[in-house]
Design a protein around this motif. Structure first.
Motif, PDB file in Angstrom:
ATOM      1  N   LEU A   1       8.015  -6.056  97.368  1.00  0.00           N
ATOM      2  CA  LEU A   1       7.869  -5.559  95.998  1.00  0.00           C
ATOM      3  C   LEU A   1       9.192  -5.036  95.448  1.00  0.00           C
ATOM      4  CD1 LEU A   1       4.517  -3.583  96.444  1.00  0.00           C
ATOM      5  CD2 LEU A   1       4.827  -5.922  95.592  1.00  0.00           C
ATOM      6  N   HIS A   2       9.943  -4.313  96.274  1.00  0.00           N
ATOM      7  CA  HIS A   2      11.232  -3.746  95.857  1.00  0.00           C
ATOM      8  C   HIS A   2      12.127  -3.639  97.088  1.00  0.00           C
ATOM      9  CE1 HIS A   2       9.293  -2.496  92.101  1.00  0.00           C
ATOM     10  NE2 HIS A   2       8.340  -1.946  92.840  1.00  0.00           N
TER      11      HIS A   2
ATOM     12  N   ILE B   1      10.160  -2.129 100.288  1.00  0.00           N
ATOM     13  CA  ILE B   1       8.817  -1.706  99.904  1.00  0.00           C
ATOM     14  C   ILE B   1       7.971  -2.968  99.805  1.00  0.00           C
ATOM     15  CG2 ILE B   1       7.412  -0.468  98.223  1.00  0.00           C
ATOM     16  CD1 ILE B   1       9.944   1.046  97.398  1.00  0.00           C
ATOM     17  N   LEU B   2       6.945  -3.052 100.666  1.00  0.00           N
ATOM     18  CA  LEU B   2       6.124  -4.245 100.794  1.00  0.00           C
ATOM     19  C   LEU B   2       4.695  -3.959 100.357  1.00  0.00           C
ATOM     20  CD1 LEU B   2       7.162  -5.109 104.470  1.00  0.00           C
ATOM     21  CD2 LEU B   2       8.320  -5.871 102.390  1.00  0.00           C
ATOM     22  N   ASP B   3       3.993  -4.981  99.936  1.00  0.00           N
ATOM     23  CA  ASP B   3       2.561  -4.867  99.705  1.00  0.00           C
ATOM     24  C   ASP B   3       1.862  -4.811 101.064  1.00  0.00           C
ATOM     25  OD1 ASP B   3      -0.233  -6.330  99.456  1.00  0.00           O
ATOM     26  OD2 ASP B   3       0.230  -5.490  97.483  1.00  0.00           O
ATOM     27  N   ALA B   4       1.070  -3.759 101.300  1.00  0.00           N
ATOM     28  CA  ALA B   4       0.468  -3.570 102.618  1.00  0.00           C
ATOM     29  C   ALA B   4      -0.527  -4.662 102.961  1.00  0.00           C
ATOM     30  CB  ALA B   4      -0.220  -2.201 102.694  1.00  0.00           C
TER      31      ALA B   4
ATOM     32  N   ARG C   1       1.235   0.459 100.003  1.00  0.00           N
ATOM     33  CA  ARG C   1       2.589  -0.059 100.190  1.00  0.00           C
ATOM     34  C   ARG C   1       3.129   0.321 101.556  1.00  0.00           C
ATOM     35  NH1 ARG C   1       5.811   0.879  94.440  1.00  0.00           N
ATOM     36  NH2 ARG C   1       4.324  -0.260  93.128  1.00  0.00           N
TER      37      ARG C   1
ATOM     38  N   SER D   1      -4.017   2.157 104.383  1.00  0.00           N
ATOM     39  CA  SER D   1      -4.318   1.166 103.350  1.00  0.00           C
ATOM     40  C   SER D   1      -4.943  -0.102 103.920  1.00  0.00           C
ATOM     41  CB  SER D   1      -3.049   0.825 102.549  1.00  0.00           C
ATOM     42  OG  SER D   1      -2.531   1.976 101.909  1.00  0.00           O
TER      43      SER D   1
ATOM     44  N   TYR E   1       6.625   1.228 103.419  1.00  0.00           N
ATOM     45  CA  TYR E   1       8.015   1.647 103.230  1.00  0.00           C
ATOM     46  C   TYR E   1       8.708   1.535 104.593  1.00  0.00           C
ATOM     47  CZ  TYR E   1       6.265   3.698  98.884  1.00  0.00           C
ATOM     48  OH  TYR E   1       5.675   3.896  97.646  1.00  0.00           O
TER      49      TYR E   1
END
Length: 339
Positions: free
Chosen positions: A293-294, A284-287, A260, A209, A262
């Protein structure tokens, strides 16, 4: 082998060989339609993914080392002695054989990727068993996926020390200068460096990504604990974000998919933690930005009996809302289904 419903565990079908004495599955590859398995007695077996019906089989007796299977672009690819072979995924017809150099009679297929213009990038490890006193080294081929013709090849470090980025990008140490981490471009004509990462040693843990991640803190001086996620842009190798773990905690190996990251965040572990129940969190992060994010508190997992400072919970794979997690030594697999 068995096919199960991801969320309920219901078994759809089971395939069991009865034509030999206890053959085990060495490895298998899966596409949207087919499963192809390589057994310890050399048999290669293709099964319809939806029905469990046997499609075809053949035998490749290529020694007693672990053998790999990759399914890419309608082809099942695996190793032979001094070669990599491709078969039609559905019909089993032999399509082509890639012969490795004489210096690489023992081949382990590490990974392969389909690129534009009928190009496969095929990465193998040569002579990894150490037999015959031959040098152990990595070798990357650019291959025409229709004919198996080698378009270019390049010697590399151990494929375990490489990471696949987006599309045509590979991240790897320069074999002549191992402390220089390169972003490599591949096409039908050549493989060439595009940029270098500002790292003084190899600590890349994931790519995808548009992002490359490293995990150790250069100011910390410790190689035991991955306490700092640092992200770099795969276009130019420039830093984009970083995320530090709280005191006493660190990250396992992450996985990047669909924009994302993980990753598991867990406490430091030592030999004293062997057999102890460990609590950790899935982040869970925005790349692109590193924003959270979660987060999900994971069920407690038992640390392996031989736990040491390097023992981590790694994200193995993500697909269809499911995340596969296990200890770095491969024990204690956990499959989490998420919304």
């Amino acid at each position: 082998m068995a096919a199960l419903n991801l969320r309920t565990g219901k078994e759809y079908w089971r395939y069991e060989r009865r034509d030999s004495n206890n053959p085990a599955v060495w490895s298998f590859g899966v596409s949207e339609r087919t499963v192809v398995a390589r057994f310890t007695d050399g048999k290669l077996v293709a099964i319809d993914l939806r029905t469990g019906k046997l499609l075809w089989h053949t035998e490749i007796r290529a020694g007693d080392r672990h053998r790999s299977v990759e399914l890419v672009g309608g082809r099942a690819v695996t190793e032979d002695l001094g070669a990599v072979r491709a078969f039609d995924e559905r019909g089993g017809r032999s399509l082509w054989t890639l012969k490795t150099p004489e210096s690489c009679p023992e081949v382990f297929l590490h990974f392969m990727h389909a690129l534009p213009d009928h190009l496969y990038a095929v990465h193998v490890m040569c002579n990894a068993s150490g037999r015959d006193d031959r040098d152990e080294y990595g070798l990357l081929f650019g291959v025409d996926n229709r004919t198996g013709k080698i378009l270019w090849q390049q010697r590399t470090v151990d494929p375990e020390l490489t990471a696949w980025g987006d599309g045509h990008t590979l991240i790897a140490p320069d074999p002549d200068r191992p402390q220089t981490i390169q972003l490599l471009d591949m096409n039908r004509q050549r493989i060439s460096p595009r940029a270098t990462l500002p790292l003084d040693e190899w600590d890349v843990v994931a790519a995808g990504s548009g992002t490359v991640l490293s995990a150790t803190d250069p100011k910390d001086g410790s190689e035991d604990h991955d306490t700092l996620l640092r992200a770099y842009n795969t276009l130019d190798g420039q830093p984009s974000w970083q995320l530090r773990a709280p005191t006493g905690q660190e990250y396992g190996f992450p996985k990047i998919a669909d924009g994302r990251v993980y990753v598991v965040r867990q406490p430091f572990l030592t030999a004293a933690d062997a057999g102890r129940r460990v609590h950790a969190d899935l982040l869970i992060l925005d790349a692109g930005t590193g924003h959270l994010l979660h987060s999900l508190r994971l069920p407690a997992m038992t640390a392996p009996d031989e736990t040491d400072d390097f023992e981590k919970l790694n994200v193995r794979d993500t697909a269809d809302g499911a995340v596969s997690i296990s200890w770095r030594d491969g024990s204690g697999d956990l499959l989490i289904a998420t919304d």
